[in-house]
Design an enzyme around this catalytic site. Structure first.
Site, short mmCIF file in Angstrom:
data_model
loop_
_atom_site.label_atom_id
_atom_site.label_comp_id
_atom_site.label_asym_id
_atom_site.label_seq_id
_atom_site.Cartn_x
_atom_site.Cartn_y
_atom_site.Cartn_z
N GLY A 234 0.83 -1.20 0.00
CA GLY A 234 0.00 0.00 0.00
C GLY A 234 0.86 1.23 0.00
N GLY B 288 0.28 5.47 0.82
CA GLY B 288 -0.71 6.47 1.22
C GLY B 288 -0.08 7.81 1.49
N GLY C 219 3.24 7.46 3.60
CA GLY C 219 4.38 6.62 3.30
C GLY C 219 3.94 5.32 2.66
N VAL D 168 3.65 1.12 2.62
CA VAL D 168 3.44 0.02 3.56
C VAL D 168 3.95 -1.28 2.96
CG1 VAL D 168 1.74 -1.18 4.96
CG2 VAL D 168 1.36 1.20 4.30
N LYS E 144 4.98 0.36 8.05
CA LYS E 144 4.79 1.60 7.31
C LYS E 144 6.05 2.43 7.42
CE LYS E 144 1.33 4.75 6.32
NZ LYS E 144 -0.10 4.84 6.40
N ASP F 93 -8.55 12.02 8.22
CA ASP F 93 -8.48 11.45 6.88
C ASP F 93 -9.30 10.17 6.79
OD1 ASP F 93 -7.75 11.44 4.24
OD2 ASP F 93 -5.80 10.50 4.57
#
Ligand SMILES: *[C@@H]1O[C@H](CO)[C@@H](O)[C@H](O)[C@H]1NC(C)=O
Ligand SMILES: *[C@@H]1O[C@H](CO)[C@@H](O)[C@H](O)[C@H]1NC(C)=O
Ligand SMILES: *[C@@H]1O[C@H](CO)[C@@H](O)[C@H](O)[C@H]1NC(C)=O
Ligand SMILES: *[C@@H]1O[C@H](CO)[C@@H](O)[C@H](O)[C@H]1NC(C)=O
Ligand SMILES: *[C@@H]1O[C@H](CO)[C@@H](O)[C@H](O)[C@H]1NC(C)=O
Ligand SMILES: *[C@@H]1O[C@H](CO)[C@@H](O)[C@H](O)[C@H]1NC(C)=O
Ligand SMILES: *[C@@H]1O[C@H](CO)[C@@H](O)[C@H](O)[C@H]1NC(C)=O
Ligand SMILES: *[C@@H]1O[C@H](CO)[C@@H](O)[C@H](O)[C@H]1NC(C)=O
Length: 822
Positions: A533, A535, A538, A540, A554, A649
């Site tokens: 991932g 985001g 940063g 993941v 992360k 968020d």
């Protein structure tokens, strides 16, 4: 005054008969007939009239009934000061006659006697309606045989007295003339008291006001003799020794310029009213003083319901008059009697509870509605102490007798049974009342009727956390924290076995967090190989611990630096959170430029892929479960965890799903941790457009309500299985924001359009509508209108009604114009 009673009131006063006789001397044989226009005798000055007044039509009479009464004839409101036949209204064409042997006699058209002046001894010569408002019957020697002042109902006029054992009796309600439960009595002991009686008997309860006790001069050497409302308008208790004990220290305006009356109101408050006599008066009565000061807290009787009916709660209005209200999930027994008793809208039943216990824990069936500064002090059947609040809740939950628990002084648990009496709001009461109500399970109820919302949501706000600058609006949109598509999952599965395992060191930071070295994490992730991932904060990577537990690591963007101490403080705050709807932080690494956070790994991907992957919608039940999980997680962050955390968020990419498809919020705490203080540009806002509360665009403080906003958008997405970014909206709504579109659908009753083809959602129409209304509350432009997450969870659980959200043509004009630049 309710619109209905207002209407009755107006109707009542429009039907004022015109006076027909004004010489002040009524001879034997004179009569009045109960009909619209032959109906009154006037006092010499014309101030008072005696005769028939038509009663407003209500449930108990179908019109055409009359009340024999005395009223102020010069005041527009024609306020009634005395009446005879409150409990037996006179049908049209009933007759009142002054007879020589019985005085006044009221008979209905069939000749049945409805009322008469009692205790006449002697022969009547004539009668008069005095300018004081007193109706007098005289004998042949001009001796008084009877007077209306001796037979008071609910009010006193100047020059009227209340002798020992005499009393005033309140009316049942504002518009009624039947006997109510409050009394003002002049006791034989010489005390003037207010008390309730237990209708329909006249058993008197303990007084809630006692003039002797409240008298300033406490010289008890002489007892009260009578209560006098003298002709100057001053009320006092006259003592045997001639002392006057005034009821109030208020300066009384002159009785020649003002009409005065002391009324025992239908709600138990004794009030001295005045009304200017001059013709400019608009007829409004002004209250000079009233007793008791706070009837809600003053009245407490072991027998009887209290000021309001049973299970009701009394609160004091600004005018020192009580208001009654039912608690949540309780409704009025008689919908027309606001001051009456309430009944629970559910049954508390021991046999049912037994059955429920076999299906699951009681906590699955019941929840508590909390009230502060509230009490039902006379309904306890058990005191458990010392007890914690949790123990108290649990005890009431598992006790089928327990309807309400009161938790006071941090250690006393009072269990209460129905019916609850003497309910009151009392600012002095500490602790809280916990009302046991069944959970309205979002997934079970499917009645097609919409509940009738009552009242507005009250907001108790806010622990305001103003973030330095604003943040996180930057970075890429569609890339997720843990994006696990089916394909990547397959890959991962193969790779996991190859990952190196790290050893667990006893390097614990704070209470719950482990400190990892960069080397350890580098190895655990096989050299930061598996990106799962990406985001705002940063990238993941997936990793594997030495015990084979999967982790998500992360790696924070190196651009985002905060001082070491702040970093650790924030990480610790995140580490202290424990909630089943949050992704757990396991540890971190902080080595020079390398900052990494280590989370538990969740196997079922993000909510975003669940909702929008397109193939089949998750079930309605599952979506409801997810929606309430996210709400609970946010509630925890906002109100329950050791340090308040504003997420900033919330979006479906940041909601992960665990093995049981529980929603787990991720990335919380990072907004603060990374203290980004770059100013937000339009580009930034586009980054997470759609979920962003309007405060971000204006120079408003950022509070927990920004998360509530985002939650509202997310909830709509969950309901509709559509992204707020509008890519998948149906043709008819092309180009429209999900929020606006959902609002329009709601306004036009087109809930079906929202869940297009989703039969499950449609068959749960009430829940569907509730969810949509909750979402619309959350996305209110004005942050103060948005509910707190606590309220949201209560509404989701059905512990409180969802009020209809306010009208707005377009919800967020500013943001929509932002997103649709022309
Ligand atoms: C009222 O009528 C009675 C009897 O008819 C009479 O004796 C009396 O004087 C009258 N009073 C006045 C004030 O007219
Ligand atoms: C009312 O009507 C009755 C007969 O219908 C009549 O005898 C009486 O005098 C009237 N009273 C007044 C005050 O007009
Ligand atoms: C009637 O009222 C006047 C004042 O308006 C008062 O002086 C008089 O005593 C009253 N008559 C009786 C019999 O009470
Ligand atoms: C009223 O108050 C006085 C003084 O406190 C007391 O002696 C009396 O018993 C009270 N009366 C009642 C009915 O409670
Ligand atoms: C109380 O009243 C009595 C008689 O009215 C009087 O003699 C006495 O002085 C009074 N006491 C006080 C303390 O006022
Ligand atoms: C009547 O007048 C009083 C003051 O004289 C004012 O407070 C009140 O609002 C007025 N009521 C109405 C219905 O106009
Ligand atoms: C209570 O029950 C009545 C009738 O059963 C229903 O109309 C009303 O909506 C219910 N109210 C609540 C709060 O459940
Ligand atoms: C729920 O809805 C279904 C049809 O959609 C109906 O058959 C069923 O009786 C309903 N259940 C209840 C408890 O209202």
């Amino acid at each position: 005054m309710s619109p209905v009673s207002m209407l009755c009131f107006l109707l009542f006063h429009l039907l004022i008969p015109s006076p027909s006789q004004a010489d002040g001397n009524i001879t034997v044989g004179s009569s009045l007939t109960a009909k619209k226009d032959n109906s009154s005798w006037l006092s010499p000055s014309g101030d008072f009239a005696f005769g028939f007044r038509p009663l407003p039509t209500n449930l108990n009479n179908r019109g055409g009934v009359f009340l024999l009464s005395i009223w102020y004839n010069k005041i527009p409101s024609r306020t009634i000061v005395w009446f005879a036949n409150g409990d037996r209204p006179a049908p049209e064409n009933s007759k009142l006659e002054l007879t020589s042997d019985l005085g006044l006699v009221l008979t209905d058209p069939r000749g049945e006697r409805l009322w008469m002046s009692e205790n006449i001894v002697g022969t009547v010569s004539h009668a008069t309606i005095n300018d004081t408002g007193n109706f007098l019957i005289f004998g042949s020697n001009l001796e008084k045989l009877w007077e209306s002042f001796d037979d008071p109902v609910d009010r006193l006029l100047p020059s009227q007295t209340l002798g020992k054992n005499k009393f005033l009796s309140s009316r049942q309600s504002d518009g009624s003339f039947s006997r109510g439960k409050f009394q003002l009595r002049m006791l034989d002991s010489g005390d003037l008291v207010l008390n309730t009686i237990n209708l329909p008997s006249s058993y008197a309860n303990e007084p809630y006001y006692n003039s002797t006790r409240t008298a300033r001069d406490s010289n008890m050497s002489s007892l009260g003799k009578e209560f006098v409302f003298d002709n100057s308008g001053s009320p006092f208790v006259l003592r045997e020794n001639g002392d006057k004990v005034y009821l109030s220290q208020v300066k009384v305006p002159s009785a020649s310029e003002f009409y005065h009356r002391i009324t025992l109101n239908f709600d138990g408050v004794l009030t001295h009213y005045v009304n200017p006599k001059n013709s400019n008066s608009n007829g409004t009565w002004i209250s000079l003083w009233s007793e008791p000061e706070n009837i809600c807290t003053a009245l407490l009787t072991p027998r009887g319901s209290g000021v309001c009916g049973y299970n009701s709660i009394c609160s004091l209005g600004g005018d020192n008059r009580p208001r009654c209200g039912c608690p949540d999930r309780y409704t009025l027994l008689d919908p027309n009697d606001e001051y009456g008793s309430c009944t629970p809208n559910f049954t508390l039943n021991c046999e049912e509870d037994e059955k429920k216990l076999k299906q699951g824990s009681m906590g699955d069936f019941y929840t508590f509605v909390e009230l502060e500064h509230t009490g039902w002090p006379m309904s306890d059947y058990a005191l458990l102490a010392p007890f914690s609040e949790d123990e108290c809740r649990n005890s009431c939950l598992h006790d089928c007798m327990c309807a309400v628990a009161g938790f006071r002084d941090g250690k006393n648990c009072w269990k209460k049974k129905l019916p609850l009496s003497n309910g009151r709001v009392d600012p002095k009461l500490n602790g809280k009342i916990l009302i046991k109500v069944p959970k309205r399970d979002l997934t079970i109820t499917n009645d097609s009727q919409y509940p009738i919302p009552k009242g507005k949501i009250k907001h108790h706000d806010h622990r305001i956390l103003i973030l330095v600058g604003s943040m996180l609006l930057g970075a890429s949109v569609s890339i997720n924290f843990v994006l696990i598509g089916a394909i990547t999952w397959g890959f991962l599965f193969v790779y996991c076995k190859k990952l190196k395992k790290i050893s667990i060191e006893e390097n614990v930071v704070g209470l719950n967090l482990r400190y990892f070295t960069y080397q350890e994490l580098f190895e655990a992730t096989d050299g930061l190989k598996e990106e799962i991932g990406r985001g705002s904060f940063g990238i993941v990577y997936k990793g594997l611990m030495s015990n084979n537990a999967a982790i998500a690591v992360k790696k924070l963007c190196s651009a985002m630096h905060s001082k070491e101490r702040e970093f650790r403080t924030e990480v610790n705050a995140i580490g202290q959170t424990h909630h089943k709807n949050l992704v757990r932080l396991l540890g971190f690494c902080d080595e020079g430029h390398e900052r990494l956070l280590v989370y538990e790994f969740l196997s079922n991907g993000t909510l975003s892929s669940l909702l929008f992957s397109g193939e089949s919608k998750p079930s309605w039940i599952q979506r409801c479960h997810i929606a309430s999980g996210i709400a609970r997680g946010l509630l925890y962050l906002h109100e329950e965890c050791p340090t308040q955390i504003i997420h900033c968020d919330i979006k479906p990419q940041n909601i992960l799903l665990d093995d049981y498809h529980n929603a787990r919020i991720s990335d919380f705490g990072l907004a603060k941790l990374l203290k980004m203080n770059q100013s937000h540009t339009q580009t930034d806002i586009r980054g997470t457009r759609g979920y962003v509360a309007p405060e971000w665009f204006r120079n408003l403080p950022i509070t927990v309500k920004v998360d509530v906003y985002s939650y509202g958008v997310l909830l709509l997405e969950i309901i509709c299985c559509r992204s707020c970014l509008g890519t998948e909206l149906s043709r008819e709504s092309e180009g429209e924001l999900l929020t606006d579109w959902a609002y329009d659908c709601f306004m036009h009753g087109r809930l079906d359009a929202l869940v297009e083809g989703d039969t499950e959602g449609l068959s749960n129409r009430t829940n569907l509508k509730n969810l949509v209304m909750i979402a619309i509350w959350c996305i209110q432009e004005d942050p103060s209108l948005r509910p707190t997450m606590k309220k949201v969870t209560q509404m989701l659980e059905g512990a409180v009604e969802v009020p209809v959200p306010p009208c707005a043509s377009r919800l967020n004009s500013s943001t929509s114009s932002f997103l649709h630049p022309n």
